[in-house]
Scaffold this motif. Structure first.
Motif, PDB file in Angstrom:
ATOM      1  N   THR A   5       4.520   4.439   8.494  1.00 48.49           N
ATOM      2  CA  THR A   5       5.083   4.906   7.237  1.00 48.49           C
ATOM      3  C   THR A   5       5.539   6.347   7.390  1.00 48.49           C
ATOM      4  O   THR A   5       5.030   7.082   8.228  1.00 48.49           O
ATOM      5  CB  THR A   5       4.054   4.820   6.100  1.00 48.49           C
ATOM      6  OG1 THR A   5       2.969   5.686   6.424  1.00 48.49           O
ATOM      7  CG2 THR A   5       3.548   3.411   5.905  1.00 48.49           C
ATOM      8  N   GLU A  36       5.887   8.328   4.499  1.00 48.20           N
ATOM      9  CA  GLU A  36       5.713   8.825   3.136  1.00 48.20           C
ATOM     10  C   GLU A  36       5.522  10.340   3.185  1.00 48.20           C
ATOM     11  O   GLU A  36       4.649  10.850   3.877  1.00 48.20           O
ATOM     12  CB  GLU A  36       4.484   8.157   2.509  1.00 48.20           C
ATOM     13  CG  GLU A  36       4.229   8.532   1.086  1.00 48.20           C
ATOM     14  CD  GLU A  36       5.039   7.723   0.099  1.00 48.20           C
ATOM     15  OE1 GLU A  36       5.248   8.235  -1.017  1.00 48.20           O
ATOM     16  OE2 GLU A  36       5.467   6.611   0.428  1.00 48.20           O
ATOM     17  N   SER A  40      -3.242   2.485  -0.150  1.00 46.74           N
ATOM     18  CA  SER A  40      -2.947   3.166   1.121  1.00 46.74           C
ATOM     19  C   SER A  40      -2.082   4.413   0.936  1.00 46.74           C
ATOM     20  O   SER A  40      -1.640   4.998   1.922  1.00 46.74           O
ATOM     21  CB  SER A  40      -2.244   2.205   2.083  1.00 46.74           C
ATOM     22  OG  SER A  40      -0.957   1.890   1.604  1.00 46.74           O
ATOM     23  N   TRP A  77      -3.300   7.452   2.939  1.00 49.58           N
ATOM     24  CA  TRP A  77      -3.151   7.201   4.376  1.00 49.58           C
ATOM     25  C   TRP A  77      -1.679   7.332   4.767  1.00 49.58           C
ATOM     26  O   TRP A  77      -1.349   7.929   5.793  1.00 49.58           O
ATOM     27  CB  TRP A  77      -3.691   5.818   4.740  1.00 49.58           C
ATOM     28  CG  TRP A  77      -3.566   5.525   6.198  1.00 49.58           C
ATOM     29  CD1 TRP A  77      -2.563   4.836   6.825  1.00 49.58           C
ATOM     30  CD2 TRP A  77      -4.454   5.939   7.239  1.00 49.58           C
ATOM     31  NE1 TRP A  77      -2.781   4.793   8.178  1.00 49.58           N
ATOM     32  CE2 TRP A  77      -3.943   5.463   8.462  1.00 49.58           C
ATOM     33  CE3 TRP A  77      -5.645   6.663   7.254  1.00 49.58           C
ATOM     34  CZ2 TRP A  77      -4.564   5.685   9.680  1.00 49.58           C
ATOM     35  CZ3 TRP A  77      -6.269   6.884   8.479  1.00 49.58           C
ATOM     36  CH2 TRP A  77      -5.721   6.398   9.666  1.00 49.58           C
ATOM     37  N   ASP A  78      -0.800   6.798   3.937  1.00 46.32           N
ATOM     38  CA  ASP A  78       0.629   6.833   4.224  1.00 46.32           C
ATOM     39  C   ASP A  78       1.184   8.261   4.238  1.00 46.32           C
ATOM     40  O   ASP A  78       2.153   8.543   4.931  1.00 46.32           O
ATOM     41  CB  ASP A  78       1.398   5.988   3.208  1.00 46.32           C
ATOM     42  CG  ASP A  78       1.070   4.500   3.299  1.00 46.32           C
ATOM     43  OD1 ASP A  78       0.504   4.073   4.329  1.00 46.32           O
ATOM     44  OD2 ASP A  78       1.354   3.774   2.335  1.00 46.32           O
TER      45      ASP A  78
END
Length: 120
Positions: A27, A29, A48, A51-52
């Motif tokens: 990802t 993000e 998530s 985490w992303d």
């Protein structure tokens, strides 16, 4: 010549399969302090989100040397803390049912000395 074309075709096909297979795992993000602080990890759409955003946070925001107050302003109240460590849940990692954690180590002057991301 046909042998080289066959090898190139197989390599290209393998590359395409890998790209599609990993597309859900990688990802990009961007870190957003407001999203991070307000992420209700009990809601499926936020499982998530932290985490992303973790790679963006580590790569674009220098946390080492920041004060306790600055960390709280950026990341919000930790999920757990003691006098030398702050812990933030990162939610699901996208790697099975593994979850991640961010540990921020602080010294006696309340300055960040180290950060560690773990998965488990």
């Amino acid at each position: 010549m046909k042998k080289n074309l066959k090898i190139i075709s197989i390599a290209l096909l393998t590359f395409i399969i890998l790209i599609f297979g990993l597309s859900g795992k990688l990802t990009h993000e961007k870190f957003d302090s407001k999203k991070w602080r307000n992420a209700d990890q009990n809601l499926e759409e936020n499982w998530s989100i932290r985490w992303d955003m973790m790679n963006s946070l580590r790569n674009e925001h220098e946390l080492i040397g920041k004060s306790y107050e600055e960390i709280i302003k950026i990341l919000g109240t930790p999920d757990n803390e003691n006098k030398s460590e702050l812990y933030y849940s990162l939610g699901y990692t996208g790697n099975g049912i593994n979850t991640g954690n961010l540990k921020i180590e602080i010294n006696a002057e309340k300055k960040v000395t180290n950060i560690k991301v773990s998965e488990g």
